[in-house]
Every structure is written in C-alpha cells, then in structure tokens.
Design an enzyme around this catalytic site. Sequence first.
Site, PDB file in Angstrom:
ATOM      1  N   CYS A 300      57.329  20.920  63.887  1.00 46.53           N
ATOM      2  CA  CYS A 300      57.484  22.237  64.489  1.00 46.53           C
ATOM      3  C   CYS A 300      56.583  22.480  65.692  1.00 46.53           C
ATOM      4  O   CYS A 300      57.010  23.088  66.686  1.00 46.53           O
ATOM      5  CB  CYS A 300      57.273  23.322  63.441  1.00 46.53           C
ATOM      6  SG  CYS A 300      55.958  23.009  62.271  1.00 46.53           S
ATOM      7  N   ARG A 329      52.537  12.159  55.585  1.00 48.17           N
ATOM      8  CA  ARG A 329      51.872  13.096  54.686  1.00 48.17           C
ATOM      9  C   ARG A 329      51.091  12.316  53.637  1.00 48.17           C
ATOM     10  O   ARG A 329      51.559  11.293  53.149  1.00 48.17           O
ATOM     11  CB  ARG A 329      52.885  14.021  53.999  1.00 48.17           C
ATOM     12  CG  ARG A 329      53.610  14.917  54.996  1.00 48.17           C
ATOM     13  CD  ARG A 329      54.579  15.862  54.334  1.00 48.17           C
ATOM     14  NE  ARG A 329      55.343  16.601  55.315  1.00 48.17           N
ATOM     15  CZ  ARG A 329      56.324  17.452  55.031  1.00 48.17           C
ATOM     16  NH1 ARG A 329      56.655  17.669  53.760  1.00 48.17           N
ATOM     17  NH2 ARG A 329      56.977  18.083  55.984  1.00 48.17           N
ATOM     18  N   GLN A 347      62.485  13.100  59.188  1.00 43.68           N
ATOM     19  CA  GLN A 347      63.241  14.311  58.920  1.00 43.68           C
ATOM     20  C   GLN A 347      64.388  14.462  59.917  1.00 43.68           C
ATOM     21  O   GLN A 347      64.230  14.144  61.092  1.00 43.68           O
ATOM     22  CB  GLN A 347      62.334  15.541  59.034  1.00 43.68           C
ATOM     23  CG  GLN A 347      61.244  15.619  57.984  1.00 43.68           C
ATOM     24  CD  GLN A 347      60.370  16.841  58.201  1.00 43.68           C
ATOM     25  OE1 GLN A 347      59.843  17.049  59.284  1.00 43.68           O
ATOM     26  NE2 GLN A 347      60.218  17.653  57.162  1.00 43.68           N
ATOM     27  N   ASP A 349      65.274  16.950  61.578  1.00 44.56           N
ATOM     28  CA  ASP A 349      64.612  18.229  61.790  1.00 44.56           C
ATOM     29  C   ASP A 349      65.188  18.977  62.982  1.00 44.56           C
ATOM     30  O   ASP A 349      65.538  18.374  64.001  1.00 44.56           O
ATOM     31  CB  ASP A 349      63.114  17.997  62.013  1.00 44.56           C
ATOM     32  CG  ASP A 349      62.286  19.133  61.461  1.00 44.56           C
ATOM     33  OD1 ASP A 349      62.860  20.115  60.980  1.00 44.56           O
ATOM     34  OD2 ASP A 349      61.042  19.038  61.508  1.00 44.56           O
ATOM     35  N   HIS A 351      64.663  22.962  65.133  1.00 44.23           N
ATOM     36  CA  HIS A 351      64.056  24.283  65.255  1.00 44.23           C
ATOM     37  C   HIS A 351      64.920  25.091  66.204  1.00 44.23           C
ATOM     38  O   HIS A 351      65.195  24.670  67.329  1.00 44.23           O
ATOM     39  CB  HIS A 351      62.619  24.181  65.744  1.00 44.23           C
ATOM     40  CG  HIS A 351      61.728  23.543  64.717  1.00 44.23           C
ATOM     41  ND1 HIS A 351      61.522  22.176  64.665  1.00 44.23           N
ATOM     42  CD2 HIS A 351      61.034  24.072  63.677  1.00 44.23           C
ATOM     43  CE1 HIS A 351      60.728  21.892  63.636  1.00 44.23           C
ATOM     44  NE2 HIS A 351      60.425  23.019  63.027  1.00 44.23           N
ATOM     45  N   LYS A 430      62.147  30.840  52.731  1.00 44.67           N
ATOM     46  CA  LYS A 430      63.137  29.838  53.108  1.00 44.67           C
ATOM     47  C   LYS A 430      64.303  29.813  52.142  1.00 44.67           C
ATOM     48  O   LYS A 430      64.225  30.322  51.031  1.00 44.67           O
ATOM     49  CB  LYS A 430      62.506  28.449  53.210  1.00 44.67           C
ATOM     50  CG  LYS A 430      61.840  27.922  51.961  1.00 44.67           C
ATOM     51  CD  LYS A 430      60.992  26.676  52.280  1.00 44.67           C
ATOM     52  CE  LYS A 430      60.228  26.160  51.066  1.00 44.67           C
ATOM     53  NZ  LYS A 430      60.899  25.096  50.351  1.00 44.67           N
ATOM     54  N   HIS A 476      63.237  27.054  61.162  1.00 42.41           N
ATOM     55  CA  HIS A 476      63.064  25.635  60.838  1.00 42.41           C
ATOM     56  C   HIS A 476      64.266  25.218  59.992  1.00 42.41           C
ATOM     57  O   HIS A 476      64.638  25.930  59.060  1.00 42.41           O
ATOM     58  CB  HIS A 476      61.794  25.407  60.017  1.00 42.41           C
ATOM     59  CG  HIS A 476      60.548  25.982  60.616  1.00 42.41           C
ATOM     60  ND1 HIS A 476      59.508  25.194  61.051  1.00 42.41           N
ATOM     61  CD2 HIS A 476      60.161  27.272  60.834  1.00 42.41           C
ATOM     62  CE1 HIS A 476      58.539  25.972  61.500  1.00 42.41           C
ATOM     63  NE2 HIS A 476      58.908  27.232  61.379  1.00 42.41           N
TER      64      HIS A 476
END
Length: 602
Positions: A300, A329, A347, A349, A351, A430, A476
């Site tokens: 992000c 992580r 991911q 991912d 945004h 979320k 997100h």
Amino acid sequence: MEPIGVLKDGQIYDLQTAEALNIDGNTIKADDSKESLEILRHSTAHLMAQAIKELYPEAKFFVGPVVTEGFYYDFKVNSKISDEDLSKIEKKMKELADRKLPITRHETSREEFYEEFKNDELKQAVLKNIKDEVITVYKQGDFKDLCRGPHLPNTRMIRSFKLTRVAGAYLGGDEKNEMITRIYGISFFDKKALNDYVTMIEEAKKRDHRKLGTELELFTFNDDIGAGLPMWLPNGARLRSKLEHILYKAHRIRGYEPVRGPEILKSEMWKISGHYANYKENMYFTTIDEQEYGIKPMNCVGHIQIFKNSLVSYKELPKKLFEYGVVHRHEMSGAMHGLFRVREFTQDDSHIFCTQNQIKEVIFEVLEFVDSLLKLFDFKYEIEVSTKPQKAIGDDTFWEKSTKGIMDALDEKNIKYGIDEGGGAFYGPKIDIKILDAIGRKWQCGTVQVDMNLPSRFNVEFINDKGEKEQPVMIHRAILGSFERFIGILTEHCAGEFPFAIAPTQVIFVPIAEPHVVYAKELQKELLENSIDSEIFDMNESLNKRIRMAEKQRVPMIVVIGDDEVANQTIALRDRRKREQSNLSKVEFIELLNEIIKGSRI
C-alpha cells in the site's frame, strides 16, 4: 437438549459463570452450534490434559484454547510424544469421560495460585498474562487448571472426539522460547458429525498440496535456502504464470493500471503508515548508510507514492492501481505450512483511489470480479465483514462510519454476510472472502478494505470538481490473497486435476514408435505458439506403460500418435476428464484447445 451455557452481547458464559456473575442471556444448548461447540471443545481440551496428566504424571501445561480446527493444548513432558501415542491418550480420555466427573468452577487469589504452582514454570508463564487479582480455576477429578472457561457441567457429555495430530510449538508463540508439545483435536456432540469430519480429514490427506506439489513437481522448499521460502519448479512456474496472465487480462479489461513499487522502503515510511507501531514484529529490517529500511510486508505505501507522483483530477477517479507485489512477513518457524504459511509471497494486490460517493460502486465492482474468478475455479464462497481490531489507528467515528458504509453497501445488493468481530486491518474495516473447497473446508483468500487513515497520514489529494484539493478514500483489494496460498488451496480443491487453462502440462503426446516422434515435435511447437504446454513421452518403455505414466501426471489430454496420424495429419485424442476418445485433424485439435482457453476468460 440440555442447556450448557449462556450467550450475552456476543460473549459465551458457562452455566456456573453465569450464575456466579448473575448474567442473563440466550440459552446455549448441546446442539453443535458454533457457541455450543466452543464450550464442548474447550472442555475436551481439558479432558485431554487430564488424560495426559494420568499417563505422564510429570506433565506441565501451558494453554488449551479452542481454534478454528477444533482445540489444542500446549504442554511439556519428559517423553517424546508422537502421532502413534494419540490412540493411547484417546483411550484414557474415554475412561475419564465414563467416570462422569463434575466440572466445577472455583475462584482463588493470585497469591494462592502462585504458591500452589510455584514450581511449574508454564503455569507461572500463564499467570503473568493475567492481570486480575481474583482468578478462576476449573476442576474435574484430580485435575485442575487455571482457566476462564467456558466449560460443560460434566465430563459425561464429552463422547465424540478425536485427536488429530502432534506438533511442536514455541512457548507463548515466541521462537526465542523453548519448543514444547502441542496436540490438536476435534469434538462434536453428534457422532455422525465427527465421522463426517474424520472422513473429510482422510480425504484432505490425499489432497495435501505438499504431497501433490512433490508428486507433480510444482514447488519445493530447501532448509539451506531458508524456511518459508518456496521455490517454483518448471511445472509450478508454468501453472502460476498462466494464472497470472488470466488475472492480468481481467484487471486490464476492468480499467486497472499496472504499477510496480520497491520491495524495500525507508523506515520513516512505515512509521507514517502505522506499520512500524502496529506491525513491526511481522517485518524485516536492515540498515543502509546508517539509515533503517523495512522490507515491505504490504504494497500500500508504494502505491500511495505512485498515486502522489502526479496531481490527479476527480475525472480520473476511481483510479485503480494493481501489482503482483512480492512481500515478506516474519512468521514463526512453527507456523510454516507448505504454501499456506510462508515468509515470502506474492499478492494480487490493488489499491483503488476514489471519492466517498464512489465507495459502493467500487465495492460492487470488486465483488463482481471476485465472483467471476471463483466461479471459474468452481469455488463457492461466503462473505464476512471484519470490524475494528484491538490494535488500530483512527478514531471510533471513522471506524463506525466506515463499517456501516460497508454493511450498507452489502445490504443494498442483498448480499448475505457474517461478522468477524475484531478481524479488521489496523487501518480500517474490511470485507473478507471465505472460499469453500470441494470437501467443505473454508479458506480466507480475498479481501476488500476501506481506508481513510493512510490517505490522511500521507496527505494524499486529488483536485475535485471545484478545483480544490480533497482527500480520496483508498480501497485495498486482493482477490486471490496471494498466489502461493491460492495455488495451495486450488491444488487441494481439485486434487491436482487443474483446469485445462492453467494446467502445467495440458497435453502429453505418446508416439507409438520412433518414426512418430518428429510429428509429435511439430505438434508440440504449434501448441507452444498458441501458449499451450505439452510434453512428449518417447522414453524407452512399452506403449501401455507410457500411457499409464501419462495418466498419473493428471494432464487433461493424452494424444497417441501412430502411422495413420502421421500420414493424415490427425491426432487420436484421449480426454482424461471427460473419459472420451476421438479422432481430430490437427487444425480441429488446436481450435478445440483454443476454445477451451477462451472459455476461461473472466
């Protein structure tokens, strides 16, 4: 059905606690509901601990909570306990249950408990995490343990249970501490429910993605490289690449723009975002030129900076940025589990920057995207709204408004959803997508998160219709969650029988004799030009054995090539999935495969 507890304001109390604290609420009965199973499974965990204590008198116990897959207890004994010992512990548990022992709640002071267990380092470790001066202890027969409950009133109600596995666990989940023993188990009030679960577990073992990943040569792990760092072998890399291409095209059709952020950022960025204060223990850090940097656990912050690179007009909103972002992580060593729990993953991912008025529109569009993708792989799914966690940024007004906005959007479309109290991200509520696989297991994958905190922290702005600067909302969004986890789930869902469009090898050619290999190679080249992967089984084995070998590879289609096929430029096709055989011209064959792939677009 017999009452076993009380539910009030989302909190479960056993009958003894409800009476002691004068709590009135909805009655919980022994009916295999979520609440009743929590009471049963917590009690079964204590029954297991009691059995272990009788079999291993030196045993010391840490904690025994209820978890999604049943319950577990962490403990320490002098002997090494393996899966072979579980039947012995189960037998002792049945004996104890048959004694019909009352389970009783008692209050005691910290000092009394400390004195009684002063030589038990595990009990002292539990006590450190409890701030109350008056604590509760539950007893059954000669066994007692520090516990808040809830518990059944008697061991006679614990009849249908099974211990599932032995594992190692770091004391308190901290890998700096010693490794102790953990036993997992499951229990139900209904015997049939237990038998169904055991059947599902046996089927799950057959479908284990770690086992299939090895058999199909998809991925591997190497301790010399490091724990939780998957290496994709050619078969797995082909499968993953095809999935990425399907998803990439789907993003572009829906107006997403590809971007790429750095994998390492100055720690100052993570301090501004709140990750440093709320997520630091899950991150990796390094120092460059006396400046601390953090390896990104999420994408992000990079996407925010990309959005800020140029001043955006309201006419460009919603602006959708997406990336196959590699993140790292810090996971505990004991938590590693194939592709499901790794330290490096990618991911899918995105945004999305939008106005307040566009939030519903964006949520609906994302859910349509989710639906089309999961239908492609024959997944059913459920939706949950996850609310404010204990560690969070932003005031209560933001959280209440954002959470209500998500629920209102779902209500407007009559979309059913559950509530996951405290399951939100630290920066906002979320929507979580829980997919159901072929044998009924539920998996967390996709997520949609509404965030006004990070745009505020990074002073993100756009030019509104009045020519003024205004802060956008940041959403997100991930659909798969991560390629690693999704591929692991998909492998188990389809038992390694991947859909044609993403199968690592889609066709295997089996030439009957050496003169037929040239034509097989021609076909292989033409398929590759159509982005279809194939292999040629021309090894020095009998035809029947080569066909059997091809069958074991779980490829969708097998093509046998002989004199007639070479002479007529045809193929003899065996469709493994449909269990059909047919003869096609080369052109018809390629057209057929392309049509199948075309039907896999989303």
